[in-house]
Motif scaffolding. Structure first.
Motif, PDB file in Angstrom:
ATOM      1  N   THR A   9       0.874  -1.181   0.000  1.00  0.00           N
ATOM      2  CA  THR A   9       0.000   0.000   0.000  1.00  0.00           C
ATOM      3  C   THR A   9       0.911   1.231   0.000  1.00  0.00           C
ATOM      4  O   THR A   9       2.131   1.096  -0.042  1.00  0.00           O
ATOM      5  CB  THR A   9      -0.870   0.030   1.277  1.00  0.00           C
ATOM      6  N   ARG A  10       0.304   2.421   0.136  1.00  0.00           N
ATOM      7  CA  ARG A  10       1.127   3.637   0.211  1.00  0.00           C
ATOM      8  C   ARG A  10       1.662   3.868   1.620  1.00  0.00           C
ATOM      9  O   ARG A  10       2.534   4.710   1.829  1.00  0.00           O
ATOM     10  CB  ARG A  10       0.312   4.860  -0.205  1.00  0.00           C
ATOM     11  N   GLY A  11       1.094   3.174   2.599  1.00  0.00           N
ATOM     12  CA  GLY A  11       1.522   3.382   3.980  1.00  0.00           C
ATOM     13  C   GLY A  11       0.425   2.903   4.919  1.00  0.00           C
ATOM     14  O   GLY A  11      -0.604   2.375   4.471  1.00  0.00           O
ATOM     15  N   THR A  12       0.634   3.107   6.208  1.00  0.00           N
ATOM     16  CA  THR A  12      -0.354   2.656   7.191  1.00  0.00           C
ATOM     17  C   THR A  12      -1.724   3.267   6.912  1.00  0.00           C
ATOM     18  O   THR A  12      -2.751   2.607   7.040  1.00  0.00           O
ATOM     19  CB  THR A  12       0.113   3.052   8.612  1.00  0.00           C
ATOM     20  N   THR A  13      -1.740   4.547   6.531  1.00  0.00           N
ATOM     21  CA  THR A  13      -3.012   5.219   6.280  1.00  0.00           C
ATOM     22  C   THR A  13      -3.786   4.504   5.180  1.00  0.00           C
ATOM     23  O   THR A  13      -4.987   4.228   5.328  1.00  0.00           O
ATOM     24  CB  THR A  13      -2.748   6.690   5.869  1.00  0.00           C
ATOM     25  N   ASN A  71      -7.376   2.455   5.321  1.00  0.00           N
ATOM     26  CA  ASN A  71      -8.502   2.787   4.440  1.00  0.00           C
ATOM     27  C   ASN A  71      -8.939   1.569   3.641  1.00  0.00           C
ATOM     28  O   ASN A  71     -10.131   1.309   3.489  1.00  0.00           O
ATOM     29  CB  ASN A  71      -8.129   3.940   3.506  1.00  0.00           C
ATOM     30  N   LEU A  72      -7.956   0.831   3.119  1.00  0.00           N
ATOM     31  CA  LEU A  72      -8.262  -0.394   2.371  1.00  0.00           C
ATOM     32  C   LEU A  72      -9.092  -1.336   3.251  1.00  0.00           C
ATOM     33  O   LEU A  72     -10.153  -1.823   2.859  1.00  0.00           O
ATOM     34  CB  LEU A  72      -6.950  -1.062   1.951  1.00  0.00           C
ATOM     35  N   LEU A  73      -8.593  -1.548   4.461  1.00  0.00           N
ATOM     36  CA  LEU A  73      -9.231  -2.512   5.353  1.00  0.00           C
ATOM     37  C   LEU A  73     -10.625  -2.058   5.757  1.00  0.00           C
ATOM     38  O   LEU A  73     -11.584  -2.843   5.701  1.00  0.00           O
ATOM     39  CB  LEU A  73      -8.347  -2.693   6.585  1.00  0.00           C
ATOM     40  N   ALA A  74     -10.739  -0.800   6.188  1.00  0.00           N
ATOM     41  CA  ALA A  74     -12.042  -0.323   6.663  1.00  0.00           C
ATOM     42  C   ALA A  74     -13.060  -0.386   5.533  1.00  0.00           C
ATOM     43  O   ALA A  74     -14.199  -0.826   5.734  1.00  0.00           O
ATOM     44  CB  ALA A  74     -11.908   1.096   7.211  1.00  0.00           C
ATOM     45  N   TYR A  81     -10.413  -2.975  -3.187  1.00  0.00           N
ATOM     46  CA  TYR A  81     -10.474  -1.612  -2.631  1.00  0.00           C
ATOM     47  C   TYR A  81     -10.445  -0.594  -3.762  1.00  0.00           C
ATOM     48  O   TYR A  81     -11.160   0.392  -3.743  1.00  0.00           O
ATOM     49  CB  TYR A  81      -9.288  -1.460  -1.687  1.00  0.00           C
ATOM     50  N   GLN A  82      -9.595  -0.854  -4.747  1.00  0.00           N
ATOM     51  CA  GLN A  82      -9.541   0.014  -5.926  1.00  0.00           C
ATOM     52  C   GLN A  82      -9.597  -0.869  -7.153  1.00  0.00           C
ATOM     53  O   GLN A  82      -9.223  -2.048  -7.104  1.00  0.00           O
ATOM     54  CB  GLN A  82      -8.250   0.824  -5.931  1.00  0.00           C
ATOM     55  N   TYR A  83     -10.025  -0.268  -8.258  1.00  0.00           N
ATOM     56  CA  TYR A  83     -10.225  -1.040  -9.483  1.00  0.00           C
ATOM     57  C   TYR A  83      -9.337  -0.499 -10.597  1.00  0.00           C
ATOM     58  O   TYR A  83      -9.063   0.700 -10.646  1.00  0.00           O
ATOM     59  CB  TYR A  83     -11.705  -0.970  -9.887  1.00  0.00           C
ATOM     60  N   GLY A  84      -8.906  -1.369 -11.491  1.00  0.00           N
ATOM     61  CA  GLY A  84      -8.091  -0.908 -12.610  1.00  0.00           C
ATOM     62  C   GLY A  84      -7.251  -2.041 -13.150  1.00  0.00           C
ATOM     63  O   GLY A  84      -7.589  -3.222 -12.991  1.00  0.00           O
ATOM     64  N   GLY A  85      -6.117  -1.654 -13.747  1.00  0.00           N
ATOM     65  CA  GLY A  85      -5.185  -2.646 -14.275  1.00  0.00           C
ATOM     66  C   GLY A  85      -4.568  -3.448 -13.149  1.00  0.00           C
ATOM     67  O   GLY A  85      -4.636  -3.043 -11.979  1.00  0.00           O
ATOM     68  N   GLU A  86      -3.982  -4.577 -13.467  1.00  0.00           N
ATOM     69  CA  GLU A  86      -3.250  -5.424 -12.523  1.00  0.00           C
ATOM     70  C   GLU A  86      -4.165  -6.233 -11.604  1.00  0.00           C
ATOM     71  O   GLU A  86      -3.830  -7.352 -11.241  1.00  0.00           O
ATOM     72  CB  GLU A  86      -2.300  -4.610 -11.619  1.00  0.00           C
TER      73      GLU A  86
END
Ligand code: PMP
Length: 404
Positions: free
Chosen positions: A88-92, A96-99, A246-251
């Protein structure tokens, strides 16, 4: 590390030498060693390509370096499987992903999310927002007078309504460590999922997610000698499999048509788009760097600095140490009676000493302590006893000056 080894280590941190500062703001972010800077530089110079695509050799090199970093994270926290390590980008972003993902999958009106009063805004706000959307309730675990978490309140707050328990491994504002080894089994006995915010722990103690028995563990690269822009969410495979992306797109896809999309397997389902490749590689190198020095030796060195600081600071009149009974890990907060914490920070900065002042992204904690904020010193493996002495003596002078 021994004093000699320590000086060698300090030499490996260009950020300490470029700026003539006594850097005691390590809980905010650590300085980076040469090996980390070099690993990132080497990637861009020798292996720069996008990962997981391209039939070509360079892409293969980049993918191997990136996935190699995932293996290093897996080993560092003793995760059972590499697929359970999400970048992820960091703890934040981990929170957010988890919640959003777990929250959306799990929470019903009336459900409760228990969260400790030490919690960083990065934990509070994501759960609070998903609670508002789902009709769940965010319930704080209160503090005792000495700043420790109230364990009997925790026990009585746990109920069949508790779906998630969010715990701070080490508080960034107070440096207190939660007895998560005792707290996790209690939550598990109620059938709740447990998430640990390890942002302040990974640089200071060995973390073994299997021994802990938590369901999720999050941390940031930049607080453990790695770069910014990269962090980790580890989660148990069975849960990650059930959770929506959590997010959608490539990969993150397997197949896409205009009618619908099949999602990729773990960990890619949660890693949409081009990842922070160089940063992941830098993080992997930072974790190796910690392992090379030995986390237990680092912890012992930092504990000695902390003991010295507490001992010396206690001699300064008008100074209040926060939650200083028992041990503090990495960070220690204080206030000077009658003075604003910000003024103390500015005066220390004029003496070339970098500390953090403010609410430390923990406004509910500060409210619970009846404070607007505090000054915080925080140590890393490269700090020295001389730096602690210089800090204490500068602070003593400032307190005396303000008294006049
Ligand atoms: N939790 C704790 C305990 C922290 O100290 C921090 C950083 N101050 C965070 C979460 C958020 O980390 P980041 O800003 O790297 O996402």
């Amino acid at each position: 590390p021994s004093e000699a080894a320590l000086h060698q280590v300090r030499d490996q941190f260009p950020g300490l030498h470029e700026n003539e500062l006594i850097y005691l703001d390590n809980a905010a972010t650590t300085q980076k060693p040469d090996v980390v800077l070099k690993a990132m530089d080497d990637f861009y110079k020798t292996s720069n390509a996008n990962v997981h695509r391209g039939a070509h050799r360079l892409s293969d090199l980049a993918t191997r370096a990136f996935e190699g970093a995932r293996d290093k994270v897996q080993a560092f926290i003793n995760a059972p499987a590499r697929e359970e390590v999400l970048f992820t980008r960091g703890t934040t972003e981990s929170m957010n992903l988890l919640a959003q993902s777990l929250g959306q999958h799990l929470l019903q009106p009336g459900d409760e999310i228990l969260i400790d009063t030490w919690a960083h805004h990065a934990c509070i706000v994501p759960w609070q927002q998903i609670a508002a959307k789902t009709g769940a309730k965010l319930v704080p675990i209160p503090l005792l007078n000495d700043g420790e978490l109230d364990q009997s309140a925790y026990q009585s707050l746990l109920s069949e309504k508790t779906k998630v328990v969010s715990l701070t491994h080490i508080s960034n504002a107070l440096g207190k460590r939660a007895p998560i080894e005792r707290m996790i089994p209690k939550a598990k006995a109620q059938g709740a999922y447990v998430v640990i915010d390890g942002a302040q722990a990974v640089a200071h103690e060995a973390v073994d997610v299997q021994a802990l028995g938590c369901d999720f563990y999050a941390f940031s690269g930049h607080k453990c000698y790695g770069p910014t822009g990269i962090g980790v969410l580890w989660g148990k495979r069975a849960l990650l499999e059930q959770m929506p992306p959590y997010q959608y797109g490539g990969e993150m896809i397997d197949t896409v048509s205009f009618e619908g999309t099949q999602f990729n397997t773990l960990p890619y389902k949660f890693e949409a788009g081009t990842p922070a490749i160089a940063e992941a590689i830098g993080l992997g190198r930072a974790l190796e760097f910690i392992q090379e020095l030995g986390i237990d030796r680092i912890a012992a060195h930092e504990a000695a600095l902390m003991a010295k600081a507490k001992n010396e600071l206690a001699k300064i009149g008008k100074l209040t140490l926060l939650a200083a009974k028992g041990s503090n890990h990495g960070a220690l907060s204080f206030n000077v009676t009658g003075e604003h914490h910000q003024d103390i920070g500015i005066l220390l900065d004029q003496e070339g000493i970098a500390v953090r002042c403010g609410h430390h992204c923990c406004q509910p904690l500060m409210q619970s302590l009846g404070l607007k904020g505090s000054c915080r010193v925080s140590f890393a493996l490269y700090n020295t006893e001389e730096e602690v002495d210089a800090f204490v003596s500068a602070l003593a002078d400032i307190v005396e000056f303000l008294d006049d």
